[in-house]
Design an enzyme around this catalytic site. Structure first.
Site, mmCIF file in Angstrom:
data_model
loop_
_atom_site.group_PDB
_atom_site.id
_atom_site.type_symbol
_atom_site.label_atom_id
_atom_site.label_comp_id
_atom_site.label_asym_id
_atom_site.label_seq_id
_atom_site.Cartn_x
_atom_site.Cartn_y
_atom_site.Cartn_z
ATOM 1 N N ASP A 172 0.828 -1.207 0.000
ATOM 2 C CA ASP A 172 0.000 0.000 0.000
ATOM 3 C C ASP A 172 0.864 1.259 0.000
ATOM 4 O OD1 ASP A 172 0.908 -0.415 2.608
ATOM 5 O OD2 ASP A 172 -1.076 -0.365 3.533
ATOM 6 N N LYS B 104 6.019 7.503 0.450
ATOM 7 C CA LYS B 104 6.104 8.672 1.327
ATOM 8 C C LYS B 104 7.565 8.913 1.665
ATOM 9 C CE LYS B 104 2.878 8.992 4.768
ATOM 10 N NZ LYS B 104 2.416 8.758 6.155
ATOM 11 N N ASP C 272 6.759 3.873 3.857
ATOM 12 C CA ASP C 272 7.000 5.018 4.737
ATOM 13 C C ASP C 272 8.466 4.995 5.167
ATOM 14 O OD1 ASP C 272 6.590 7.190 6.391
ATOM 15 O OD2 ASP C 272 5.591 6.047 7.970
HETATM 16 P P1 IMP Z 1 7.181 1.307 6.885
HETATM 17 O O1 IMP Z 1 7.683 -0.028 7.361
HETATM 18 O O2 IMP Z 1 7.505 2.412 7.852
HETATM 19 O O3 IMP Z 1 7.604 1.651 5.488
HETATM 20 O O4 IMP Z 1 5.617 1.242 6.965
HETATM 21 C C1 IMP Z 1 4.865 0.688 5.998
HETATM 22 C C2 IMP Z 1 3.504 0.371 6.549
HETATM 23 O O5 IMP Z 1 3.041 1.332 7.512
HETATM 24 C C3 IMP Z 1 2.502 0.420 5.428
HETATM 25 O O6 IMP Z 1 2.400 -0.841 4.786
HETATM 26 C C4 IMP Z 1 1.239 0.840 6.136
HETATM 27 O O7 IMP Z 1 0.568 -0.304 6.626
HETATM 28 C C5 IMP Z 1 1.697 1.675 7.283
HETATM 29 N N1 IMP Z 1 1.605 3.131 6.963
HETATM 30 C C6 IMP Z 1 2.615 3.984 6.738
HETATM 31 N N2 IMP Z 1 2.177 5.235 6.484
HETATM 32 C C7 IMP Z 1 0.815 5.149 6.511
HETATM 33 C C8 IMP Z 1 -0.242 6.118 6.310
HETATM 34 O O8 IMP Z 1 -0.059 7.321 6.016
HETATM 35 N N3 IMP Z 1 -1.522 5.651 6.438
HETATM 36 C C9 IMP Z 1 -1.800 4.351 6.734
HETATM 37 N N4 IMP Z 1 -0.830 3.419 6.930
HETATM 38 C C10 IMP Z 1 0.459 3.815 6.827
HETATM 39 MG MG MG Z 2 0.862 -2.316 5.116
#
Ligand code: IMP
Ligand code: MG
Length: 185
Positions: free
Chosen positions: A110, A141, A113
């Protein structure tokens, strides 16, 4: 069936009116990416691995536009300690059902981040001996990135806000909004 805009703008206590990415835009972009994947993997079979639960709407749009032999599987992972741990620990809640050894795998996420989840997943899946591994993310993001990792196919660059809808949740809510908006309660 036609959707009434005022209905989908009021899911629970969520009342944000303005979509950052509309359903039409997301679906048009998904079709473009599906066609790009079709061209990039011409003559090959691909395995799409959707990362639950946020991938559901995006994956269903992407796969409709892929004109290749396509297998689909899912993983579910949970990330721990994003706020407290710099390295990030990811736990697998649901593993693969199918064998991906020697196959062309595309992770369908999805949103990327910090990059923690994706970094873990790439290492894990490469360990299965994939023929190739690429990543398709609905949103990127970059403002949140802590690990230098990027998707090969990106729907849109997201603003530095917490986004909901089109599969994205806030505490498991709002995934059903048919567009992406910033969370404002
Ligand atoms: P990462 O491991 O920090 O890259 O996080 C990824 C996961 O965090 C994604 O697959 C989402 O499930 C969740 N996530 C990150 N940012 C958002 C957001 O703005 N809205 C909803 N879920 C988010
Ligand atoms: Mg996710």
């Amino acid at each position: 069936m036609e959707r009434v805009e005022s209905e989908v703008n009021a899911v629970g206590d969520y009342k944000q009116g303005e979509a950052i990415f509309t359903q039409e835009r997301i679906e048009a972009r998904a079709a473009e990416i599906g066609k790009q994947i079709t061209a990039d993997y011409a003559g090959k079979e691909v395995v799409l691995i959707g990362i639950l639960t946020g991938c559901v709407m995006w994956l269903s749009e992407i796969m409709k536009s892929i004109g290749l032999d396509t297998a689909v599987d899912f993983m579910s992972v949970s990330s721990y300690g994003a706020a407290t741990k710099s390295s990030g620990i990811v736990k697998i809640l649901k593993d693969l059902n199918i064998n991906i050894e020697g196959r062309h795998v595309i992770i369908v996420e999805d949103i990327i981040d910090s990059g923690t989840t994706l970094d873990y997943l790439c290492n894990y899946l490469e360990g299965h001996g994939t023929a190739s591994l690429k990543v398709c993310a609905m949103l990127d993001k970059p403002s949140g990135r802590r690990i230098d990792i990027n998707a090969d196919y990106v729907g849109f660059t997201a603003p530095p806000a917490f986004l909901v809808g089109y599969g994205l949740d806030a505490d498991q809510r709002y995934r059903n909004l048919p567009y992406i908006a910033a969370l404002e309660v």
